[in-house]
Each structure stands twice: as C-alpha cells, then as structure tokens.
Design a protein around this motif. Sequence first.
Motif, PDB file in Angstrom:
ATOM      1  N   GLY A  34      22.320  63.669 148.428  1.00  0.00           N
ATOM      2  CA  GLY A  34      21.867  65.198 148.826  1.00  0.00           C
ATOM      3  C   GLY A  34      20.724  65.546 148.130  1.00  0.00           C
ATOM      4  N   ALA A  35      19.721  64.657 147.806  1.00  0.00           N
ATOM      5  CA  ALA A  35      18.611  64.929 146.948  1.00  0.00           C
ATOM      6  C   ALA A  35      17.262  64.992 147.607  1.00  0.00           C
ATOM      7  CB  ALA A  35      18.460  64.148 145.865  1.00  0.00           C
ATOM      8  N   ARG A  36      16.161  65.605 147.105  1.00  0.00           N
ATOM      9  CA  ARG A  36      14.747  65.610 147.530  1.00  0.00           C
ATOM     10  C   ARG A  36      14.401  64.113 147.363  1.00  0.00           C
ATOM     11  NH1 ARG A  36      15.634  68.961 151.246  1.00  0.00           N
ATOM     12  NH2 ARG A  36      13.285  68.798 151.475  1.00  0.00           N
ATOM     13  N   TYR A  37      13.276  63.731 148.006  1.00  0.00           N
ATOM     14  CA  TYR A  37      12.631  62.503 147.971  1.00  0.00           C
ATOM     15  C   TYR A  37      11.173  62.431 147.765  1.00  0.00           C
ATOM     16  CZ  TYR A  37      10.181  58.415 149.428  1.00  0.00           C
ATOM     17  OH  TYR A  37       9.452  57.268 149.843  1.00  0.00           O
ATOM     18  N   LEU A  38      10.625  62.112 146.602  1.00  0.00           N
ATOM     19  CA  LEU A  38       9.093  62.335 146.639  1.00  0.00           C
ATOM     20  C   LEU A  38       8.290  60.748 146.754  1.00  0.00           C
ATOM     21  CD1 LEU A  38       6.331  64.004 146.156  1.00  0.00           C
ATOM     22  CD2 LEU A  38       7.026  63.986 143.738  1.00  0.00           C
ATOM     23  N   ASP A  39       7.616  60.637 147.435  1.00  0.00           N
ATOM     24  CA  ASP A  39       6.571  59.358 147.373  1.00  0.00           C
ATOM     25  C   ASP A  39       5.213  59.622 146.843  1.00  0.00           C
ATOM     26  OD1 ASP A  39       5.171  57.200 148.190  1.00  0.00           O
ATOM     27  OD2 ASP A  39       5.433  57.209 150.212  1.00  0.00           O
ATOM     28  N   THR A  40       5.330  59.348 145.423  1.00  0.00           N
ATOM     29  CA  THR A  40       4.080  59.628 144.730  1.00  0.00           C
ATOM     30  C   THR A  40       2.796  58.708 145.281  1.00  0.00           C
ATOM     31  OG1 THR A  40       4.402  57.965 142.812  1.00  0.00           O
ATOM     32  CG2 THR A  40       5.139  60.236 142.781  1.00  0.00           C
ATOM     33  N   GLY A  41       3.150  57.576 145.913  1.00  0.00           N
ATOM     34  CA  GLY A  41       2.111  56.782 146.362  1.00  0.00           C
ATOM     35  C   GLY A  41       1.319  57.324 147.416  1.00  0.00           C
ATOM     36  N   ALA A  42       1.942  58.262 148.172  1.00  0.00           N
ATOM     37  CA  ALA A  42       1.666  58.841 149.722  1.00  0.00           C
ATOM     38  C   ALA A  42       0.570  59.912 148.999  1.00  0.00           C
ATOM     39  CB  ALA A  42       2.467  59.423 150.323  1.00  0.00           C
ATOM     40  N   MET A  43       1.081  60.477 147.859  1.00  0.00           N
ATOM     41  CA  MET A  43      -0.005  61.452 147.338  1.00  0.00           C
ATOM     42  C   MET A  43      -1.408  60.849 146.733  1.00  0.00           C
ATOM     43  SD  MET A  43       2.786  63.675 145.052  1.00  0.00           S
ATOM     44  CE  MET A  43       1.484  65.237 144.749  1.00  0.00           C
ATOM     45  N   TYR A  44      -1.237  59.858 146.122  1.00  0.00           N
ATOM     46  CA  TYR A  44      -2.543  59.025 145.937  1.00  0.00           C
ATOM     47  C   TYR A  44      -3.181  58.672 147.196  1.00  0.00           C
ATOM     48  CZ  TYR A  44      -1.309  59.229 140.922  1.00  0.00           C
ATOM     49  OH  TYR A  44      -1.088  59.736 139.827  1.00  0.00           O
ATOM     50  N   ARG A  45      -2.513  57.991 148.267  1.00  0.00           N
ATOM     51  CA  ARG A  45      -3.285  57.649 149.330  1.00  0.00           C
ATOM     52  C   ARG A  45      -3.966  58.782 150.137  1.00  0.00           C
ATOM     53  NH1 ARG A  45      -1.964  52.941 152.050  1.00  0.00           N
ATOM     54  NH2 ARG A  45      -0.792  51.411 150.606  1.00  0.00           N
ATOM     55  N   ALA A  46      -3.231  60.054 150.220  1.00  0.00           N
ATOM     56  CA  ALA A  46      -3.955  61.098 150.937  1.00  0.00           C
ATOM     57  C   ALA A  46      -5.092  61.584 150.088  1.00  0.00           C
ATOM     58  CB  ALA A  46      -2.958  62.144 150.696  1.00  0.00           C
ATOM     59  N   ILE A  47      -5.030  61.482 148.710  1.00  0.00           N
ATOM     60  CA  ILE A  47      -6.414  61.772 147.977  1.00  0.00           C
ATOM     61  C   ILE A  47      -7.652  60.528 148.260  1.00  0.00           C
ATOM     62  CG2 ILE A  47      -7.486  61.871 145.870  1.00  0.00           C
ATOM     63  CD1 ILE A  47      -5.837  64.184 146.406  1.00  0.00           C
ATOM     64  N   THR A  48      -6.903  59.587 148.401  1.00  0.00           N
ATOM     65  CA  THR A  48      -7.836  58.445 148.651  1.00  0.00           C
ATOM     66  C   THR A  48      -8.602  58.485 150.071  1.00  0.00           C
ATOM     67  OG1 THR A  48      -6.662  56.878 147.573  1.00  0.00           O
ATOM     68  CG2 THR A  48      -8.387  55.990 149.105  1.00  0.00           C
ATOM     69  N   TRP A  49      -7.750  58.977 151.016  1.00  0.00           N
ATOM     70  CA  TRP A  49      -8.102  59.336 152.484  1.00  0.00           C
ATOM     71  C   TRP A  49      -9.240  60.497 152.413  1.00  0.00           C
ATOM     72  CZ3 TRP A  49      -8.100  63.920 155.121  1.00  0.00           C
ATOM     73  CH2 TRP A  49      -8.483  63.917 156.549  1.00  0.00           C
ATOM     74  N   ARG A  96      -2.006  54.900 155.777  1.00  0.00           N
ATOM     75  CA  ARG A  96      -1.323  53.576 155.544  1.00  0.00           C
ATOM     76  C   ARG A  96      -2.264  52.734 156.160  1.00  0.00           C
ATOM     77  NH1 ARG A  96       2.563  54.659 151.929  1.00  0.00           N
ATOM     78  NH2 ARG A  96       3.616  56.366 152.445  1.00  0.00           N
ATOM     79  N   GLY A  97      -3.243  53.083 156.540  1.00  0.00           N
ATOM     80  CA  GLY A  97      -4.437  51.996 157.134  1.00  0.00           C
ATOM     81  C   GLY A  97      -5.104  51.164 156.315  1.00  0.00           C
ATOM     82  N   PRO A  98      -5.813  50.191 156.697  1.00  0.00           N
ATOM     83  CA  PRO A  98      -6.303  49.164 155.608  1.00  0.00           C
ATOM     84  C   PRO A  98      -7.496  49.615 154.746  1.00  0.00           C
ATOM     85  CG  PRO A  98      -7.011  48.839 158.054  1.00  0.00           C
ATOM     86  CD  PRO A  98      -5.993  49.658 157.998  1.00  0.00           C
ATOM     87  N   GLY A  99      -8.236  50.745 155.282  1.00  0.00           N
ATOM     88  CA  GLY A  99      -9.476  51.312 154.544  1.00  0.00           C
ATOM     89  C   GLY A  99      -8.547  51.984 153.192  1.00  0.00           C
ATOM     90  N   VAL A 100      -7.669  52.768 153.455  1.00  0.00           N
ATOM     91  CA  VAL A 100      -7.131  53.402 152.211  1.00  0.00           C
ATOM     92  C   VAL A 100      -6.245  52.489 151.478  1.00  0.00           C
ATOM     93  CG1 VAL A 100      -5.236  55.081 151.516  1.00  0.00           C
ATOM     94  CG2 VAL A 100      -6.624  55.620 153.675  1.00  0.00           C
ATOM     95  N   THR A 101      -5.564  51.366 151.838  1.00  0.00           N
ATOM     96  CA  THR A 101      -4.873  50.636 151.163  1.00  0.00           C
ATOM     97  C   THR A 101      -5.889  49.586 150.196  1.00  0.00           C
ATOM     98  OG1 THR A 101      -3.265  50.121 152.706  1.00  0.00           O
ATOM     99  CG2 THR A 101      -3.696  48.491 151.206  1.00  0.00           C
ATOM    100  N   GLN A 102      -7.026  49.319 150.632  1.00  0.00           N
ATOM    101  CA  GLN A 102      -8.177  48.628 149.850  1.00  0.00           C
ATOM    102  C   GLN A 102      -8.466  49.834 148.955  1.00  0.00           C
ATOM    103  OE1 GLN A 102      -9.607  45.503 149.937  1.00  0.00           O
ATOM    104  NE2 GLN A 102      -7.984  45.032 151.277  1.00  0.00           N
ATOM    105  N   ALA A 171       0.917  36.819 156.583  1.00  0.00           N
ATOM    106  CA  ALA A 171       1.492  36.741 155.236  1.00  0.00           C
ATOM    107  C   ALA A 171       0.621  36.313 154.108  1.00  0.00           C
ATOM    108  CB  ALA A 171       2.698  36.027 155.222  1.00  0.00           C
ATOM    109  N   ALA A 172      -0.190  35.305 154.296  1.00  0.00           N
ATOM    110  CA  ALA A 172      -1.059  34.880 153.320  1.00  0.00           C
ATOM    111  C   ALA A 172      -2.092  36.030 152.845  1.00  0.00           C
ATOM    112  CB  ALA A 172      -1.810  33.691 153.682  1.00  0.00           C
ATOM    113  N   VAL A 173      -2.673  36.847 154.011  1.00  0.00           N
ATOM    114  CA  VAL A 173      -3.364  37.934 153.596  1.00  0.00           C
ATOM    115  C   VAL A 173      -2.763  38.920 152.681  1.00  0.00           C
ATOM    116  CG1 VAL A 173      -5.025  39.317 154.791  1.00  0.00           C
ATOM    117  CG2 VAL A 173      -5.114  37.136 155.658  1.00  0.00           C
ATOM    118  N   THR A 174      -1.542  39.141 153.368  1.00  0.00           N
ATOM    119  CA  THR A 174      -0.837  40.070 152.635  1.00  0.00           C
ATOM    120  C   THR A 174      -0.444  39.959 151.125  1.00  0.00           C
ATOM    121  OG1 THR A 174      -0.037  40.935 154.818  1.00  0.00           O
ATOM    122  CG2 THR A 174       1.149  41.439 152.585  1.00  0.00           C
TER     123      THR A 174
END
Length: 226
Positions: A34-49, A96-102, A171-174
């Motif tokens: 019954g708690a909140r959830y925070l994905d900090t990685g999504a925050m960094y990804r949004a800044i990257t976008w 979640r796209g490849p550009g942001v991931t890179q 899988a190899a590329v990943t």
Amino acid sequence: MEENERTGRCVVAVDGPSGSGKSTVSRRLAAGLGARYLDTGAMYRAITWAVLRSGVDLSDAEAVAKVAQEVDLRIGTDPQGYGVTADGVSVDAEIRGPGVTQAVSAVAAVPAVRALLVARQQEMIVNAGRIVVEGRDIGAVVAPDADLKVYLTASEAARAARRSAEDATDAAVTAADLARRDRLDSTRRTSPLQQASDAVVLDTTELGIDEVVQQLHTLLTERGVA
C-alpha cells in the motif's frame, strides 16, 4: 513504540543493474505494501529525452545541466500505473527508446543533474512516507536511512534474455549494451551504481518475481515495517 510503527513510515531502497528485475519487483512490492513507487531511472531518462530534444552536446556538462534545471519534469508514484511528462509532454514511450537508452548513462553522470534529481527524489520520499524506490544509488545516496536496502542482481545471460524479451531485441546486442551501461554507471565519479554496505543481496537468476517479492515482504515483516 518504534518510529516506523507509530507513523507507518516504510522506505525500501532497491538497487541493481538493468535486467535484474528491479522495476517489476519494486512495483509489486509497493502495491502489496500500500505504498508509493518511484522509478528514479525514468527521471534520468526523461531528462535525457529533453537533452536530446534540445540538441545540446552530451559532452557539454554545463549545457546538459541547464536543460535539466529548466525542464518541467513530472512523474507519478502509483505502482499500478505511473506517467512521466517533460514540459507537459507525455514521454512514457519515448524514454524507453534506443536513443535515450544510449545516452542516459552520459547524462546521468553529470554531477549537477544528479544533485538536482537526488534532491527531488529525497523530497518525494519524505512526502510519501511509505514508498519503494528503485535505481542505482538509492541505498547508498538517495535514501541511506531506508528501512530495507536491497541489491538485486542476476547473471549477465539472464539479464540480457529478460531485457531482450521486453524490448524485442537481439540477446547478443542487448548483452553488449547492458555491459556498456554497467561499465559507465559503475565507474562514474558521482553516485556510481553500487551496493550499499548494509544491503540485502538477492540473485534473481533462478527466482521468479513472486518469490523475490515474498522474500522482501518477509524481511520487512521481520523489521516491523510491512
């Protein structure tokens, strides 16, 4: 009576590399608590976008930091479904796209960006009271006083297989991309990917999501904060 019992406060820090199961485990644990959830990685990804959209050079730390400071970043904390917006634009799919991931490791390595987001994350943790936070420096930097610190890991093959299944990629590329990100994230000078000294380490290679969540819930119950 313990402080946690009196206030209902419960902070869980979940760290680990990509493909270790952090996101799914964290969301399910938060829902069960019954708690909140925070994905900090999504925050960094949004800044990257936002940085990529601005066209600034990723190697220009000052310019990257300026974009981070100016973008209006919003992120939800509902474990059943959260959204991320940047300057009013929904970027759930784009981040979640490849550009942001890179590019995300480079942006996340900028000290000013980390300082900005860590302060924001700490404020959100205080306001939430009960929250599961996932990322790469949560137990060591963002929430050093968390009630439970967990470091999830898995074999490189398992992590690559999971991520490639999610992204429908080879899988190899990943595997090569995960190794690149692990190297960058663990060797950056500011808040590197690391296991907190008092974290519980769980290897999820042979474990199902439900098994991992149950183990964490048991640990929280033993500590009186579930």
